[in-house]
Write a protein that holds these residues in place. Structure first.
Motif, PDB file in Angstrom:
ATOM      1  N   ASP A   1       0.829  -1.198   0.000  1.00 36.51           N
ATOM      2  CA  ASP A   1       0.000   0.000   0.000  1.00 36.51           C
ATOM      3  C   ASP A   1       0.868   1.254   0.000  1.00 36.51           C
ATOM      4  OD1 ASP A   1      -2.914  -0.896   2.036  1.00 36.51           O
ATOM      5  OD2 ASP A   1      -2.363  -1.266  -0.058  1.00 36.51           O
ATOM      6  N   VAL A   2       0.404   2.226  -0.749  1.00 39.82           N
ATOM      7  CA  VAL A   2       1.086   3.518  -0.746  1.00 39.82           C
ATOM      8  C   VAL A   2       0.871   4.177   0.600  1.00 39.82           C
ATOM      9  CG1 VAL A   2       1.126   5.808  -1.770  1.00 39.82           C
ATOM     10  CG2 VAL A   2       0.703   3.803  -3.207  1.00 39.82           C
ATOM     11  N   LYS A   3       1.954   4.765   1.121  1.00 41.10           N
ATOM     12  CA  LYS A   3       1.789   5.447   2.386  1.00 41.10           C
ATOM     13  C   LYS A   3       2.377   6.850   2.298  1.00 41.10           C
ATOM     14  CE  LYS A   3       1.871   4.515   7.274  1.00 41.10           C
ATOM     15  NZ  LYS A   3       2.296   3.611   8.339  1.00 41.10           N
ATOM     16  N   VAL A   4       1.547   7.810   2.684  1.00 42.08           N
ATOM     17  CA  VAL A   4       1.995   9.198   2.779  1.00 42.08           C
ATOM     18  C   VAL A   4       1.821   9.596   4.234  1.00 42.08           C
ATOM     19  CG1 VAL A   4       1.653  11.566   2.001  1.00 42.08           C
ATOM     20  CG2 VAL A   4       1.255   9.665   0.411  1.00 42.08           C
ATOM     21  N   THR A   5       2.902   9.989   4.867  1.00 46.99           N
ATOM     22  CA  THR A   5       2.828  10.357   6.278  1.00 46.99           C
ATOM     23  C   THR A   5       3.175  11.830   6.456  1.00 46.99           C
ATOM     24  OG1 THR A   5       5.105   9.624   6.613  1.00 46.99           O
ATOM     25  CG2 THR A   5       3.373   8.033   7.088  1.00 46.99           C
ATOM     26  N   GLN A   6       2.528  12.416   7.438  1.00 49.02           N
ATOM     27  CA  GLN A   6       2.801  13.802   7.792  1.00 49.02           C
ATOM     28  C   GLN A   6       3.251  13.827   9.247  1.00 49.02           C
ATOM     29  OE1 GLN A   6      -0.931  15.225   5.099  1.00 49.02           O
ATOM     30  NE2 GLN A   6      -0.012  16.812   6.356  1.00 49.02           N
ATOM     31  N   SER A   7       4.170  14.715   9.539  1.00 45.54           N
ATOM     32  CA  SER A   7       4.880  14.659  10.824  1.00 45.54           C
ATOM     33  C   SER A   7       3.966  14.858  12.034  1.00 45.54           C
ATOM     34  CB  SER A   7       6.002  15.692  10.843  1.00 45.54           C
ATOM     35  OG  SER A   7       5.515  16.959  10.417  1.00 45.54           O
ATOM     36  N   SER A   8       2.924  15.644  11.884  1.00 45.82           N
ATOM     37  CA  SER A   8       2.047  15.897  13.025  1.00 45.82           C
ATOM     38  C   SER A   8       0.599  15.878  12.573  1.00 45.82           C
ATOM     39  CB  SER A   8       2.339  17.267  13.646  1.00 45.82           C
ATOM     40  OG  SER A   8       3.700  17.412  13.963  1.00 45.82           O
ATOM     41  N   ARG A   9      -0.301  15.423  13.442  1.00 44.64           N
ATOM     42  CA  ARG A   9      -1.730  15.532  13.143  1.00 44.64           C
ATOM     43  C   ARG A   9      -2.281  16.874  13.614  1.00 44.64           C
ATOM     44  NH1 ARG A   9      -4.872  11.221  11.758  1.00 44.64           N
ATOM     45  NH2 ARG A   9      -6.255  12.920  11.148  1.00 44.64           N
ATOM     46  N   TYR A  10      -1.752  17.343  14.745  1.00 49.13           N
ATOM     47  CA  TYR A  10      -2.181  18.615  15.307  1.00 49.13           C
ATOM     48  C   TYR A  10      -0.949  19.415  15.719  1.00 49.13           C
ATOM     49  CZ  TYR A  10      -6.653  16.204  15.625  1.00 49.13           C
ATOM     50  OH  TYR A  10      -7.787  15.498  15.332  1.00 49.13           O
ATOM     51  N   LEU A  11      -1.031  20.720  15.455  1.00 49.67           N
ATOM     52  CA  LEU A  11       0.109  21.594  15.764  1.00 49.67           C
ATOM     53  C   LEU A  11      -0.436  22.950  16.193  1.00 49.67           C
ATOM     54  CD1 LEU A  11       3.140  21.002  15.493  1.00 49.67           C
ATOM     55  CD2 LEU A  11       3.056  22.002  13.210  1.00 49.67           C
ATOM     56  N   VAL A  12       0.117  23.495  17.264  1.00 44.47           N
ATOM     57  CA  VAL A  12      -0.262  24.829  17.707  1.00 44.47           C
ATOM     58  C   VAL A  12       1.006  25.670  17.757  1.00 44.47           C
ATOM     59  CG1 VAL A  12      -1.309  26.221  19.517  1.00 44.47           C
ATOM     60  CG2 VAL A  12      -2.184  23.917  19.056  1.00 44.47           C
ATOM     61  N   LYS A  13       0.997  26.788  17.063  1.00 43.25           N
ATOM     62  CA  LYS A  13       2.160  27.670  16.999  1.00 43.25           C
ATOM     63  C   LYS A  13       1.732  29.102  17.275  1.00 43.25           C
ATOM     64  CE  LYS A  13       5.241  24.601  15.811  1.00 43.25           C
ATOM     65  NZ  LYS A  13       6.409  24.314  16.672  1.00 43.25           N
ATOM     66  N   ARG A  14       2.725  29.922  17.625  1.00 44.79           N
ATOM     67  CA  ARG A  14       2.432  31.327  17.888  1.00 44.79           C
ATOM     68  C   ARG A  14       2.735  32.169  16.656  1.00 44.79           C
ATOM     69  NH1 ARG A  14       2.695  32.939  23.809  1.00 44.79           N
ATOM     70  NH2 ARG A  14       2.571  30.942  24.870  1.00 44.79           N
ATOM     71  N   THR A  15       2.050  33.284  16.568  1.00 39.32           N
ATOM     72  CA  THR A  15       2.284  34.235  15.481  1.00 39.32           C
ATOM     73  C   THR A  15       3.754  34.617  15.428  1.00 39.32           C
ATOM     74  OG1 THR A  15       0.058  35.108  15.765  1.00 39.32           O
ATOM     75  CG2 THR A  15       1.612  36.478  14.562  1.00 39.32           C
ATOM     76  N   GLY A  16       4.294  34.574  14.206  1.00 39.94           N
ATOM     77  CA  GLY A  16       5.685  34.940  14.013  1.00 39.94           C
ATOM     78  C   GLY A  16       6.671  33.796  14.055  1.00 39.94           C
ATOM     79  N   GLU A  17       6.231  32.642  14.550  1.00 39.46           N
ATOM     80  CA  GLU A  17       7.119  31.485  14.601  1.00 39.46           C
ATOM     81  C   GLU A  17       7.363  30.928  13.214  1.00 39.46           C
ATOM     82  OE1 GLU A  17       5.246  29.190  18.276  1.00 39.46           O
ATOM     83  OE2 GLU A  17       7.150  28.290  17.651  1.00 39.46           O
TER      84      GLU A  17
END
Lengths: 111, 116
Positions: A1-17
């Protein structure tokens, strides 16, 4: 099976980061894509790449950059995150002229 | 211009009803591909079907069927005897050549809710 993975499911960052979203595919696909998904707007293409070190702007590239140093990895970079970049980010890959396979998505919140 | 329109933002039906999701596209290309993807609550887009512009035959796969009509630039998707597991957001997409490269152009999506 083809697999595409992304490093995070949820991410919270601050403005300017500076934010890095990573995408990896394990099927030796030439093409890789980054989309953002917003309610009522569907999926919009940010950037895509047809080969290593190659990148093309999509429909909404402003505020984003990408990197493809290896065939299997395509990174999306938010140089200075802003609240209007709060969204769901989807990565996809495909062989030449074929359907796209999507990763699970990263829900990014910028506060 | 390359464009895909899914006019139905949300549809809600009771289980076992049939439901049709509409998709209208615009393209100047003579050769193109149309797709349907399903996005369940987990978030990952799942490929359902690809149809090329030369093949106007309707397709049936279990409870799913697709009606492609070039004369009306439509590629509609019907679910027969819907089930709760069909609840998802469904996207229609057009693969087009834009700026010399092949890209997928997506519709806005239709959120389908199947109620028990």
């Amino acid at each position: 099976d083809v697999k595409v993975t992304q490093s995070s499911r949820y991410l919270v960052k601050r403005t300017g980061e500076k934010v890095f979203l990573e995408c990896v595919q394990d099927m030796d696909h030439e093409n890789m894509f980054w989309y953002r998904q917003d309610p009522g707007l569907g999926l919009r293409l940010i950037y895509f790449s047809y080969d290593v070190k190659m990148k093309e702007k999509g429909d909404i590239p402003e505020g984003y950059s990408v990197s493809r140093e290896k065939k299997e990895r395509f990174s999306l970079i938010l140089e200075s995150a802003s609240t209007n970049q709060t969204s769901m980010y989807l990565c996809a890959s495909s062989p030449l002229s074929s359907k796209q396979y999507f990763g699970p998505g990263t829900r990014l919140t910028v506060t | 211009a390359q464009k895909v329109t899914q006019a139905q933002t949300e549809i809600s039906v009771v289980e076992k009803e049939d439901v049709t999701l509409d998709c209208v596209y615009e393209t100047r290309d003579t050769t193109y591909y149309l797709f349907w993807y399903k996005q369940p609550p987990s978030g990952e887009l799942v490929f359902l079907i690809r149809r090329n512009s030369f093949d106007e035959q309707n397709e049936i796969s279990g409870r799913y069927s697709w009606n492609f009509q070039k004369s009306t630039s439509s590629f509609n998707f019907t679910i027969t005897a819907s089930q709760v597991v069909d609840s998802a957001v469904y996207f229609c997409a057009l693969r087009a050549v834009i700026q010399g490269a092949q890209k997928l152009v997506f519709g806005q999506g239709t959120r389908l809710t199947i109620n028990p």
